[in-house]
Design a protein around this motif. Structure first.
Motif, PDB file in Angstrom:
ATOM      1  N   GLU A 142       0.306  -1.029   0.091  1.00  0.00           N
ATOM      2  CA  GLU A 142       0.194   0.144  -0.083  1.00  0.00           C
ATOM      3  C   GLU A 142       1.150   1.315   0.184  1.00  0.00           C
ATOM      4  O   GLU A 142       0.249   2.239  -1.049  1.00  0.00           O
ATOM      5  CB  GLU A 142      -1.195  -0.106   1.085  1.00  0.00           C
ATOM      6  N   TYR A 148      -5.345  -3.131  -3.251  1.00  0.00           N
ATOM      7  CA  TYR A 148      -6.084  -5.061  -3.016  1.00  0.00           C
ATOM      8  C   TYR A 148      -6.448  -5.180  -4.454  1.00  0.00           C
ATOM      9  O   TYR A 148      -7.980  -4.537  -4.243  1.00  0.00           O
ATOM     10  CB  TYR A 148      -6.534  -5.179  -2.218  1.00  0.00           C
ATOM     11  N   TYR A 162      -1.726  -7.939  -5.060  1.00  0.00           N
ATOM     12  CA  TYR A 162      -2.324  -6.160  -4.944  1.00  0.00           C
ATOM     13  C   TYR A 162      -1.997  -5.885  -6.325  1.00  0.00           C
ATOM     14  O   TYR A 162      -1.023  -6.599  -6.339  1.00  0.00           O
ATOM     15  CB  TYR A 162      -1.322  -5.801  -3.737  1.00  0.00           C
TER      16      TYR A 162
END
Length: 168
Positions: A142, A148, A162
């Motif tokens: 992230e 995701y 991801y």
């Protein structure tokens, strides 16, 4: 294979000379258990893993780099682009020795690898496969801009995918 440099890290091709540090990293069960690619913790397992990354570089022209701390010359781990047979797309991954966790090195190396994939490999999308229980790797994904996408099976394990598209 291109070498990359970030603010604190040097990313250079993995070599056989990295074996002792590499084997010590994978001997840590906490490190090995977080990998979506199942790797054992024995020296023989580390040898096969290191040879796989070096061989991947020979076949594809790119692979994970050795991640080295510029200030000390210490082996930190490995990170970089990855797309072995059966992998669902061009990926980036990272694996760091536990003593280097929490320093932001995985995200720093991951961002450099991601930029390399978009600029040098002309990727339209880059993904990372992450075990659902690996919260640290999810946080790194992230931090480098991945989101995701979905779950899939990879080599007998359920993993999160991801990823992100090429920036416009």
């Amino acid at each position: 294979m291109t070498m990359l440099e970030t603010e604190r890290l040097l990313l250079r091709p993995l070599t056989g000379e990295d074996f002792d540090d590499y084997a010590a990293m994978l001997a840590d069960p906490d490190v090995a258990s977080g990998l979506a690619e199942s790797v054992g913790t024995s020296p023989a397992d580390a040898w096969r893993s290191l040879a796989t990354f070096i061989g991947h570089r020979e076949i594809r022209g790119y692979s994970h780099w050795a991640v080295v701390e510029k200030a000390t010359g210490s082996f930190v781990g490995r990170a970089g682009p990855w797309q072995p047979h059966g992998f669902p797309g061009l990926g980036v991954g990272w694996c760091l020795a536990r003593r280097h966790w929490g320093k932001g090195y995985a995200a720093e190396a991951g961002r450099a690898a991601l930029a390399y994939c978009f600029t040098e490999l002309a990727a339209e999308q880059v993904i990372s496969l992450i075990l659902p229980a690996n919260a640290r790797s999810i946080a790194v994904a992230e931090r480098i801009g991945h989101r995701y996408l979905h779950d899939t099976e990879y080599r007998g394990q359920s993993v999160h995918v991801y990823g992100q598209q090429r920036p416009t």
